[in-house]
Design an enzyme around this catalytic site. Structure first.
Site, PDB file in Angstrom:
ATOM      1  N   HIS A 368       0.810  -1.214   0.000  1.00 15.25           N
ATOM      2  CA  HIS A 368       0.000   0.000   0.000  1.00 15.25           C
ATOM      3  C   HIS A 368       0.842   1.263   0.000  1.00 15.25           C
ATOM      4  O   HIS A 368       0.458   2.278  -0.570  1.00 15.25           O
ATOM      5  CB  HIS A 368      -0.953  -0.029   1.194  1.00 15.25           C
ATOM      6  CG  HIS A 368      -1.701  -1.327   1.257  1.00 15.25           C
ATOM      7  ND1 HIS A 368      -2.191  -1.865   2.404  1.00 15.25           N
ATOM      8  CD2 HIS A 368      -1.973  -2.212   0.279  1.00 15.25           C
ATOM      9  CE1 HIS A 368      -2.760  -3.014   2.131  1.00 15.25           C
ATOM     10  NE2 HIS A 368      -2.633  -3.252   0.856  1.00 15.25           N
ATOM     11  N   ASN A 633      -3.499  -5.216 -19.229  1.00 18.42           N
ATOM     12  CA  ASN A 633      -2.597  -5.952 -18.326  1.00 18.42           C
ATOM     13  C   ASN A 633      -3.095  -7.374 -18.130  1.00 18.42           C
ATOM     14  O   ASN A 633      -2.356  -8.341 -18.279  1.00 18.42           O
ATOM     15  CB  ASN A 633      -2.510  -5.261 -16.964  1.00 18.42           C
ATOM     16  CG  ASN A 633      -2.101  -3.813 -17.081  1.00 18.42           C
ATOM     17  OD1 ASN A 633      -1.450  -3.434 -18.045  1.00 18.42           O
ATOM     18  ND2 ASN A 633      -2.491  -2.993 -16.121  1.00 18.42           N
ATOM     19  N   CYS A 681      -7.051   0.669 -21.327  1.00 18.03           N
ATOM     20  CA  CYS A 681      -6.545   1.251 -20.079  1.00 18.03           C
ATOM     21  C   CYS A 681      -5.430   0.448 -19.398  1.00 18.03           C
ATOM     22  O   CYS A 681      -5.166   0.655 -18.223  1.00 18.03           O
ATOM     23  CB  CYS A 681      -7.680   1.508 -19.102  1.00 18.03           C
ATOM     24  SG  CYS A 681      -8.502   0.025 -18.525  1.00 18.03           S
TER      25      CYS A 681
HETATM   26  C1  PEP Z   1      -5.742  -4.146 -16.650  1.00 17.22           C
HETATM   27  O1  PEP Z   1      -5.868  -5.305 -16.295  1.00 17.22           O
HETATM   28  O2  PEP Z   1      -5.170  -3.819 -17.701  1.00 17.22           O
HETATM   29  C2  PEP Z   1      -6.279  -3.043 -15.840  1.00 17.22           C
HETATM   30  C3  PEP Z   1      -6.302  -1.816 -16.319  1.00 17.22           C
HETATM   31  O3  PEP Z   1      -6.707  -3.300 -14.605  1.00 17.22           O
HETATM   32  P1  PEP Z   1      -5.720  -3.636 -13.395  1.00 17.22           P
HETATM   33  O4  PEP Z   1      -4.321  -3.310 -13.820  1.00 17.22           O
HETATM   34  O5  PEP Z   1      -6.188  -2.826 -12.255  1.00 17.22           O
HETATM   35  O6  PEP Z   1      -5.951  -5.102 -13.209  1.00 17.22           O
END
Ligand code: PEP
Ligand code: MG
Length: 754
Positions: A368, A633, A681
């Site tokens: 954290h 990701n 994202c």
């Molecule tokens: C992803 O998986 O690309 C994402 C944006 O979410 P997180 O990184 O929070 O899993």
């Protein structure tokens, strides 16, 4: 019983130490007294040599005196090396057949069958090993193990106080040599500054009690003062622990109160005082034992509590010694904070005003403190072994949050090189700032919307600074991760309201709780899972146990009253999961309407596309979703079957792999066909070359870390996207494995800055 009472033993050691003599003489006296009083034929003290890797025989009674300062062995080797490595005592009546055994040549120890050794530790740092040995086969009893650990505590305290030799530490202020320590990069950037110790070093002048009753009294007074302090912190007028957001640190403080009032703790402290330790040394001894116990437990929650316990033990020590903690307001300019571990609340309290960087002896990149450091834009290196021991107040230091290194007392040339790097970065940041209010418009007129990812209220300040057009991904679970208990609905409502207010008229997409996987919540204990990334996580938990999920939806709807709201669900694998989650939103919306609450001015319900399966979902999914955001990701992780959290396979597969680009192209087409607006994202969107590739594949909205918005915008504004698309297409046609080189070559030809 073969052992003198601990109190008598300590009294004798105190008397011996009070007599004239240097550090070595004192060690020699200690081994004699221990051997005599424990009826052992051998007593030896091994301390870490200057290299920090080998243990050297520093004093012995019973082994060959000629081997003192000559005999040594590496950490992990032999019984002594194993004790140093594990921090646990070894007690055996047959040393030679104990795993790891190894004779130390030249000492003459072959004839001693029985062996009892205890680590000499202080504040989680192992300084050496204390050993007794006997010829006869005997197992040392519990009292003897206790007594040896007690003496080890005294030796540790005396070593740190400078009363005994400590070969690993340079004399304070004298010839303090540069040291390069390696850790793990947890928040990027480079900091150059001066060391501030989160916990000022505590040195005990005398770890052995003169009078047990006096020490008992001091201990009780200290505990009473500590409880008072915790109560004041909870009441909100204390210093040292942040009480910022709506209740987020309250839970931590409640846990503090529980520990401060724990009878077992006081009982163990009193027992150590009864044995003859001064109150401060008793605190250290109990903490060292607790630490050794908790470090071994498999229980994640208990291990997390260790830092709370450390913090409280330190507060108690300071009460006993009358030492004031470092207050965030006292930070000098260019402060680089060094700590064993740091709670997220504490880091927030130090804030970013004068804090240049942070290095922690413990901690993890997913921890954290790391989340907060990234939010504050403060470089952080964690897991730096030996840091606390080697760091001295006010010493120059460089924290390299890119390479995961901490350079203590760096040489002039190293410091100059780093200053040069910083100057270059500052110049670049200045250039990028000029682009802030310009659109990400490619040379050939394609407009891309750049948004930012966020997860803490503090992130929102970056919105206007970075020039992001909105928050494309707000990771709501970060708030949960820094709380010991589930945040209450009202607290969530307040937070989401603040986020929306901070965003003003820029849109925010709230991603509902993405917990499980690598984000285990302290208060939600699931069963052990072999493979948590593919386990019971995110939307799966939400649909199976809708209580938390619905509470979050209520908070979001309430916070948005009168304003636009966008929510999306993580880790969907099937259209039906999206439909069920959306139904739950509808139920809450209807309920809010019945209750006469102000409703969101507009509501968009979207889906994260993070599993390959969802890319092939029925068409109705693409028609129903108000928008879709690719979580690259996780999508990459599952597409290549390579765990994103596993350093051994991280970076193994190229994000510009043609197979992956084909999948992304398919998603773009399906979204166009179904009419769902699309964004991306994952981390990939924040890298200029990859961002151009995503735009070339057809993404028109990219969401990334705030610091990436500038560099990505610079690249997009310089690119002829049509030509880049053709380069990609050519790579796909000739069936190359990755399109990286083709794209790099094209962008180099165009002169796009990456
Ligand atoms: C992803 O998986 O690309 C994402 C944006 O979410 P997180 O990184 O929070 O899993
Ligand atoms: Mg994800």
């Amino acid at each position: 019983m073969s052992v003198a009472s601990p109190r008598v033993l300590l009294r004798r050691i105190r008397e011996a130490l009070a007599r004239e003599g240097d550090g070595q003489t004192r060690l020699d006296r200690i081994v004699k007294i221990v051997a005599t009083n424990m009826v052992a034929e051998v007593c030896s003290i091994y301390l870490f040599a200057r290299d920090g890797k080998t243990l050297e025989l520093f004093a012995t009674e019973g082994l060959n005196q000629a081997s003192v300062h000559k005999a040594s062995l590496a950490v992990g080797h032999g019984l002594v090396g194993r004790i140093a490595e594990t921090g646990r005592p070894i007690n055996t009546d047959d040393a030679a057949s104990t795993p790891g055994f190894q004779f130390i040549p030249g000492t003459g120890e072959e004839v001693f069958r029985s062996f009892l050794g205890a680590p000499i530790r202080r504040q989680g740092h192992t300084l050496g090993v204390l050993v007794v040995q006997n010829q006869a086969a005997r197992r040392y009893d519990e009292d003897e193990v206790d007594a040896l650990e007690l003496i080890a505590t005294v030796i540790a305290e005396m070593t740190d106080a400078g009363a005994l030799p400590d070969p690993t530490r340079p004399p304070v202020g004298v010839d303090a040599r540069p040291a390069a320590l390696t850790g793990v990069a947890a928040a990027e950037g480079v900091a150059i500054g001066k060391i501030v110790l989160h916990e000022p070093k505590i040195v005990l002048a005398n770890p052995i009690a003169e009078d047990v009753d006096t020490e008992r009294g001091r201990l009780r007074e200290g505990m009473a003062a500590l409880r008072g302090e915790v109560d004041r912190l909870i009441a909100g007028d204390g210093h040292g622990v942040g009480l910022h957001g709506p209740g987020e640190h309250r839970d931590v403080l409640d846990a503090y109160r529980m520990i401060a009032n724990d009878r077992g703790w006081l009982r163990r402290l009193e027992a150590a005082v009864e044995q003859g330790l001064a109150a401060e040394a008793a605190v250290e001894k109990v903490q060292t034992e607790t630490r050794a116990r908790l470090e071994r437990t498999a229980d994640h929650y208990l291990r997390e509590r260790l830092s709370d316990l450390d913090d409280l033990a330190n507060r108690l020590l300071k009460k006993l010694l009358g030492v004031a903690p470092t207050a965030p307001d006292d930070l000098p300019d260019e402060a680089v904070l060094i700590a064993r571990a740091l709670g997220p609340g504490e880091l927030l309290e130090y804030g970013q005003s004068r804090l240049r960087g942070v290095a922690l002896e413990e901690g993890s990149t997913g921890g954290h403190a790391a989340i907060v450091a990234r939010a504050l834009n403060v470089p952080l290196v964690v897991g730096v072994k030996g840091l606390i021991h080697a760091a001295e107040l006010d010493d120059p230091v460089i924290v390299d949050g890119d390479a995961g290194r901490v350079l203590l007392r760096p040489g002039a040339d190293v410091a100059a090189a780093y200053r040069e790097t910083l100057a270059l970065r500052a110049a670049e940041a200045e250039q990028l700032r000029a682009l802030r209010d310009k659109p990400a418009l490619t040379k050939d007129g394609v407009r891309v919307s750049l948004q930012m990812n966020a997860g803490l209220l503090t992130d929102m300040a970056s919105l206007s600074e970075s020039g992001a057009e909105g928050v494309g991904l707000y990771r709501t679970e970060l708030q949960y991760l820094i709380s010991a208990r589930a945040p209450r609905r009202d607290a969530q409502t307040v937070l989401y309201d603040q986020v929306l207010a901070a965003a003003g008229d820029r849109p925010v997409v709230f991603r509902t709780l993405d917990m499980g996987g690598d984000k285990q919540l302290p208060f939600l204990k699931g069963d052990y899972e072999e493979n948590p990334a593919m386990g019971w996580r995110a939307i799966r938990i939400a649909l199976d146990r809708p209580l938390l999920f619905r509470m979050q939806l209520q908070a979001l709807l309430r916070a948005a009253g009168g304003r636009a709201l966008a929510v999306m669900f993580p880790m969907l694998a099937e259209a039906s999961e999206f439909e069920r989650a959306r139904e739950l939103v509808q139920i809450e919306l209807d309920r809010a309407e019945r209750e006469g609450r102000p409703l969101p001015a507009a509501l968009k319900i979207g889906a994260m596309l993070e599993t390959p399966a969802l890319a092939f979902a029925p068409r109705r999914f693409y028609e129903a979703a108000d928008f879709i955001s690719v979580g690259g990701n996780d999508l990459m992780s599952f597409f290549f079957a390579a765990d994103r959290g596993n350093p051994r396979v991280q970076g193994r597969y190229d994000s510009l792999n043609c197979a992956f680009l084909r999948l992304l192209r398919l998603i773009v087409e399906r979204c166009e066909d179904g009419g769902a607006p699309l964004s991306f994202c994952g981390e990939m969107a924040g890298k200029p070359l990859e961002a151009v590739a995503l735009a070339a594949v057809g993404f028109r909205t990219l969401s990334m870390r705030p610091a990436s918005v500038g560099p990505v915008k610079r690249a997009l504004r310089a690119v002829d996207l049509g030509a880049a698309r053709e380069a990609l297409a050519r790579a796909l046609v000739v069936e190359q494995e990755t399109a990286r080189r083709a794209l790099e070559a094209e962008l180099a030809r165009q002169g796009v800055p990456l």
